[in-house]
Design a protein around this motif. Structure first.
Motif, PDB file in Angstrom:
ATOM      1  N   ASN A 307       0.052   5.741  -2.212  1.00  0.00           N
ATOM      2  CA  ASN A 307      -0.375   4.356  -2.099  1.00  0.00           C
ATOM      3  C   ASN A 307      -0.653   3.721  -3.464  1.00  0.00           C
ATOM      4  O   ASN A 307      -0.259   2.587  -3.740  1.00  0.00           O
ATOM      5  N   THR A 308      -1.322   4.463  -4.345  1.00  0.00           N
ATOM      6  CA  THR A 308      -1.677   3.908  -5.653  1.00  0.00           C
ATOM      7  C   THR A 308      -0.441   3.621  -6.508  1.00  0.00           C
ATOM      8  O   THR A 308      -0.456   2.688  -7.312  1.00  0.00           O
ATOM      9  N   VAL A 331       9.030   6.236   1.245  1.00  0.00           N
ATOM     10  CA  VAL A 331       8.213   7.210   1.958  1.00  0.00           C
ATOM     11  C   VAL A 331       6.888   7.382   1.234  1.00  0.00           C
ATOM     12  O   VAL A 331       6.852   7.638   0.022  1.00  0.00           O
ATOM     13  N   GLY A 332       5.794   7.247   1.969  1.00  0.00           N
ATOM     14  CA  GLY A 332       4.464   7.422   1.403  1.00  0.00           C
ATOM     15  C   GLY A 332       3.787   8.651   1.966  1.00  0.00           C
ATOM     16  O   GLY A 332       3.903   8.958   3.152  1.00  0.00           O
ATOM     17  N   GLY A 333       3.074   9.361   1.119  1.00  0.00           N
ATOM     18  CA  GLY A 333       2.345  10.557   1.562  1.00  0.00           C
ATOM     19  C   GLY A 333       1.233  10.846   0.586  1.00  0.00           C
ATOM     20  O   GLY A 333       1.008  10.108  -0.373  1.00  0.00           O
ATOM     21  N   GLY A 334       0.523  11.945   0.823  1.00  0.00           N
ATOM     22  CA  GLY A 334      -0.537  12.360  -0.087  1.00  0.00           C
ATOM     23  C   GLY A 334      -1.850  11.654   0.131  1.00  0.00           C
ATOM     24  O   GLY A 334      -2.913  12.174  -0.200  1.00  0.00           O
ATOM     25  N   MET A 335      -1.802  10.446   0.665  1.00  0.00           N
ATOM     26  CA  MET A 335      -2.988   9.650   0.941  1.00  0.00           C
ATOM     27  C   MET A 335      -2.553   8.530   1.888  1.00  0.00           C
ATOM     28  O   MET A 335      -1.370   8.255   2.046  1.00  0.00           O
ATOM     29  N   ALA A 336      -3.503   7.886   2.528  1.00  0.00           N
ATOM     30  CA  ALA A 336      -3.181   6.828   3.474  1.00  0.00           C
ATOM     31  C   ALA A 336      -2.536   5.641   2.760  1.00  0.00           C
ATOM     32  O   ALA A 336      -2.951   5.245   1.676  1.00  0.00           O
ATOM     33  N   VAL A 337      -1.499   5.099   3.375  1.00  0.00           N
ATOM     34  CA  VAL A 337      -0.888   3.869   2.877  1.00  0.00           C
ATOM     35  C   VAL A 337      -1.688   2.693   3.436  1.00  0.00           C
ATOM     36  O   VAL A 337      -1.803   2.531   4.645  1.00  0.00           O
ATOM     37  N   GLN A 338      -2.232   1.887   2.562  1.00  0.00           N
ATOM     38  CA  GLN A 338      -3.052   0.758   2.993  1.00  0.00           C
ATOM     39  C   GLN A 338      -2.169  -0.360   3.538  1.00  0.00           C
ATOM     40  O   GLN A 338      -1.076  -0.618   3.034  1.00  0.00           O
ATOM     41  N   LYS A 339      -2.653  -1.045   4.576  1.00  0.00           N
ATOM     42  CA  LYS A 339      -1.871  -2.106   5.220  1.00  0.00           C
ATOM     43  C   LYS A 339      -1.498  -3.207   4.237  1.00  0.00           C
ATOM     44  O   LYS A 339      -0.360  -3.691   4.231  1.00  0.00           O
ATOM     45  N   ALA A 340      -2.435  -3.591   3.373  1.00  0.00           N
ATOM     46  CA  ALA A 340      -2.149  -4.655   2.413  1.00  0.00           C
ATOM     47  C   ALA A 340      -1.021  -4.261   1.473  1.00  0.00           C
ATOM     48  O   ALA A 340      -0.160  -5.094   1.125  1.00  0.00           O
ATOM     49  N   VAL A 341      -1.003  -2.998   1.062  1.00  0.00           N
ATOM     50  CA  VAL A 341       0.049  -2.520   0.166  1.00  0.00           C
ATOM     51  C   VAL A 341       1.379  -2.474   0.907  1.00  0.00           C
ATOM     52  O   VAL A 341       2.418  -2.901   0.382  1.00  0.00           O
ATOM     53  N   THR A 349      10.474  -5.833  -0.886  1.00  0.00           N
ATOM     54  CA  THR A 349      11.689  -5.015  -0.792  1.00  0.00           C
ATOM     55  C   THR A 349      12.472  -5.198   0.503  1.00  0.00           C
ATOM     56  O   THR A 349      13.640  -4.824   0.572  1.00  0.00           O
ATOM     57  N   GLY A 350      11.803  -5.697   1.537  1.00  0.00           N
ATOM     58  CA  GLY A 350      12.465  -5.870   2.828  1.00  0.00           C
ATOM     59  C   GLY A 350      12.348  -4.682   3.750  1.00  0.00           C
ATOM     60  O   GLY A 350      12.842  -4.720   4.883  1.00  0.00           O
ATOM     61  N   ILE A 351      11.727  -3.598   3.293  1.00  0.00           N
ATOM     62  CA  ILE A 351      11.560  -2.425   4.145  1.00  0.00           C
ATOM     63  C   ILE A 351      10.112  -1.953   4.090  1.00  0.00           C
ATOM     64  O   ILE A 351       9.419  -2.164   3.098  1.00  0.00           O
ATOM     65  N   PRO A 352       9.633  -1.289   5.156  1.00  0.00           N
ATOM     66  CA  PRO A 352       8.261  -0.775   5.156  1.00  0.00           C
ATOM     67  C   PRO A 352       8.166   0.551   4.416  1.00  0.00           C
ATOM     68  O   PRO A 352       9.177   1.163   4.079  1.00  0.00           O
ATOM     69  N   ILE A 353       6.941   0.966   4.167  1.00  0.00           N
ATOM     70  CA  ILE A 353       6.688   2.305   3.632  1.00  0.00           C
ATOM     71  C   ILE A 353       6.450   3.222   4.830  1.00  0.00           C
ATOM     72  O   ILE A 353       5.529   3.002   5.618  1.00  0.00           O
ATOM     73  N   LEU A 354       7.286   4.229   4.987  1.00  0.00           N
ATOM     74  CA  LEU A 354       7.128   5.181   6.082  1.00  0.00           C
ATOM     75  C   LEU A 354       6.106   6.237   5.681  1.00  0.00           C
ATOM     76  O   LEU A 354       6.277   6.907   4.662  1.00  0.00           O
ATOM     77  N   GLU A 355       5.077   6.369   6.482  1.00  0.00           N
ATOM     78  CA  GLU A 355       4.022   7.315   6.139  1.00  0.00           C
ATOM     79  C   GLU A 355       4.258   8.663   6.799  1.00  0.00           C
ATOM     80  O   GLU A 355       4.647   8.750   7.970  1.00  0.00           O
ATOM     81  N   GLY A 356       4.036   9.716   6.027  1.00  0.00           N
ATOM     82  CA  GLY A 356       4.103  11.074   6.543  1.00  0.00           C
ATOM     83  C   GLY A 356       2.788  11.778   6.288  1.00  0.00           C
ATOM     84  O   GLY A 356       1.889  11.239   5.638  1.00  0.00           O
ATOM     85  N   VAL A 461      -8.402  11.349  -4.498  1.00  0.00           N
ATOM     86  CA  VAL A 461      -8.225  10.431  -5.620  1.00  0.00           C
ATOM     87  C   VAL A 461      -6.733  10.300  -5.917  1.00  0.00           C
ATOM     88  O   VAL A 461      -6.106  11.243  -6.391  1.00  0.00           O
ATOM     89  N   SER A 462      -6.172   9.148  -5.592  1.00  0.00           N
ATOM     90  CA  SER A 462      -4.752   8.875  -5.857  1.00  0.00           C
ATOM     91  C   SER A 462      -3.834   9.963  -5.315  1.00  0.00           C
ATOM     92  O   SER A 462      -2.850  10.345  -5.951  1.00  0.00           O
ATOM     93  N   GLY A 463      -4.151  10.474  -4.131  1.00  0.00           N
ATOM     94  CA  GLY A 463      -3.307  11.486  -3.505  1.00  0.00           C
ATOM     95  C   GLY A 463      -3.613  12.907  -3.910  1.00  0.00           C
ATOM     96  O   GLY A 463      -3.011  13.843  -3.390  1.00  0.00           O
ATOM     97  N   PHE A 464      -4.552  13.107  -4.838  1.00  0.00           N
ATOM     98  CA  PHE A 464      -4.927  14.452  -5.268  1.00  0.00           C
ATOM     99  C   PHE A 464      -6.286  14.829  -4.681  1.00  0.00           C
ATOM    100  O   PHE A 464      -7.214  14.021  -4.650  1.00  0.00           O
TER     101      PHE A 464
END
Length: 557
Positions: A307-308, A331-341, A349-356, A461-464
């Motif tokens: 997310n960061t 593709v987003g992972g490691g931490m929650a993808v925030q809705k605003a982001v 970009t025209g496409i969403p971030i797919l969360e895993g 912290v930032s996915g870590f």
């Protein structure tokens, strides 16, 4: 995916599956793909491109060199470097030599590096010269016998190699002085390697191939023992889930996440290898200006991040100069993808971030959202092929639909246990082989999962992962500290930041003193951003510090 019955996993009739035995090992997968795609560009960094054929030849030389040192199947080798062309060469070379890979964070302090090398019993290390001064301080206390030092420009070739290494060392002064007389340069190791003397090891899916260090649930840094079967399975699971949206030999992935991190290791390195795609290796994604400059050079089709990272890019003034028209998946992972982001990314970009979702212990991917455009922001998606997910109570019983419980998993990507720590392993498995993630979640009526809380005291912290025990141990070693407790507090940029509550022993102790002390002993993202001095910490009747009360205090402020 509508109207699925509520069961712990999906029946094969409504979800894809894989044959996790189609490769006999990661070595089998690597060998096949390097040959199959030998003419295709595999990795690019700082303007230099290596084809898979180039990596095949170089890694074979490196494998032969490692074997010439007397290293044999099952010996551990640490690799400590950021995203450089040397990483896949060292990685695949070590795999081809039959060694167990110990992925090592370049940001580690000497203390953290010593623990990982000692715990793994590593006999060799490949390290970027920028970090060799830390190795010098502790190598005598480890079992490391062989040191291979590389410099940033080593595989750029010709004059570019010479200039790059000179600038990094002499102009930017990014290589602190070190003295490791026993070390061999990476370039020399490649020269000494003789492919004709290489002897292929016999590896199986059950052999341990990788030690991915994590704090687990207790804060004690442990190596998740990932077998060749675990990594092969997760690579194939990702292929089955995503490949219908991609084309073989056609994909270009932006790899800003470090390859030593399990997310990028499996998704960017191995999955993209099997697709015959090209990795654009970003060595320092924190340099956003240079990062965006690199993005402008490529018609990239796949972007992975946390997310960061997405947020950081979106907040750059010149993000509008980047062409996202070729992008197929983010593709987003490691931490929650925030809705605003996610909303801003989709607008740009025209496409969403797919969360895993996944963990080091699960190779890592357990669940992911579908690639068909379904927008389930806040959801971690559906179980991967051949994967069972259940929501359980503390006794290991499944809870009712919609109720909260611990997310537990079974599947071929789940580790067998922690390296030489049977007690810790027992703590994270329920009977029946269910791995306990330590995360609290729910499953909805459509079978999608969502994380609602964390059972662990872990700080993200930032996915870590940052584990309070480790931070507290370091702070408590300061002579001016009587007691300390660490918690995570909300942070707009990094999801959470570390905050410590300190009871002074020396009344002259300052916040600056503690920050400087922590910077000497902790990786940057673990250093407390907030410090509060108090007279007494909340404790239980047996004297245990109650972090929960500190978190509640923060929420009420």
């Amino acid at each position: 995916m509508q109207n699925l019955p509520w069961i712990k996993s999906y029946p094969e009739s409504v979800r894809p599956s894989i044959d996790a035995t189609q490769y006999s090992s990661v070595l089998h997968l690597v060998n096949e793909c390097l040959k199959k795609y030998s003419q295709e560009p595999g990795y690019t960094n700082m303007g230099k491109v290596l084809t898979f054929g180039d990596v095949d030849k170089l890694s074979l030389r490196f494998a032969s060199y490692l074997q010439s040192l007397g290293l044999k199947k099952g010996d551990r080798i640490a690799i400590q470097m950021p995203n450089l062309l040397q990483y896949p060469v060292a990685l695949f070379g070590a795999i081809r030599a039959g060694l167990i890979i110990v992925n090592t964070n370049p940001l580690y302090t000497a203390r953290e590096l010593e623990h990982q090398l000692k715990d793994s019993g590593a006999k060799a290390i490949v390290i970027l010269a920028n970090f060799a001064h830390n190795l010098e301080k502790i190598v005598a206390h480890t079992e490391v016998q062989h040191i291979i030092v590389t410099e940033v420009g080593d595989l750029l070739g010709g004059l570019k190699k010479v200039i790059t290494n000179f600038v990094v060392k002499k102009v930017k002064k990014m290589v602190p002085a070190y003295h490791l007389p026993q070390a061999v340069s990476f370039s020399r190791a490649l020269q000494l390697g003789n492919p004709n003397s290489y002897s292929p090891p016999t590896l199986s899916l059950s052999d341990v191939g990788f030690l991915q260090y994590t704090g687990g649930t207790t804060g004690v840094s442990k190596g998740a023992s990932l077998s060749h079967g675990n990594i092969v399975a997760n690579t194939l699971q990702i292929c089955e889930w995503i490949q219908s949206s991609l084309e073989e030999r056609k994909e270009i992935v932006i790899t800003a996440l470090p390859l030593y991190h399990i997310f990028a290791f499996t998704v960017n390195c191995l999955f993209i290898l099997r697709m015959g795609g090209m990795n654009v290796l970003i060595t320092n994604p924190r340099d956003m200006k240079a990062f965006i400059g690199e993005l402008r050079k490529h018609k990239f089709t796949l972007f992975t991040g946390v997310n960061t990272l997405f947020n950081g890019l979106l907040n750059q003034a010149d993000i509008g100069t980047v062409d996202f028209s070729s992008l197929k998946l983010a593709v987003g992972g490691g931490m929650a993808v925030q809705k605003a982001v996610n909303d801003r990314w989709r607008e740009r970009t025209g496409i969403p971030i797919l969360e895993g979702y996944g963990l080091s212990e699960t190779s890592p991917v357990l669940t992911m959202n579908p690639t068909n455009g379904t927008d389930r922001i806040g959801s971690i998606g559906l179980p991967m092929p051949n994967t069972e997910i259940a929501i359980m109570d503390d006794a290991g019983n499944e809870v009712s639909l919609g109720e909260r419980g611990e997310i537990c998993a079974r599947g071929p990507q789940v580790m067998s246990g922690y390296w030489q720590r049977p007690d810790e392993t027992a703590n994270v498995f329920f009977p029946g082989g269910w791995f306990r993630t330590g995360d609290i979640g729910i499953m909805d009526e459509d079978g999608f999962f969502r994380i609602v809380d964390r059972k662990k005291d872990m700080i993200l912290v930032s996915g870590f992962n940052v584990y309070p025990n480790e931070v507290e141990d370091v702070v408590a070693s300061h002579p001016g500290v009587l007691e300390v407790a660490a918690i995570g507090v909300p942070d707009e940029k990094s999801t959470e930041a570390v905050k410590i509550y300190v009871v002074k022993k020396d009344q002259n102790l300052t916040k600056e003193d503690l920050v400087n002390f922590c910077r000497e002993n902790l990786t940057g993202y673990k250093v407390p951003r907030h410090i509060a001095f108090i007279t007494e910490l909340p404790k239980s009747n047996v004297g245990k510090i109650i972090r929960r009360e500190l978190r509640e205090r923060e929420e009420n402020n």
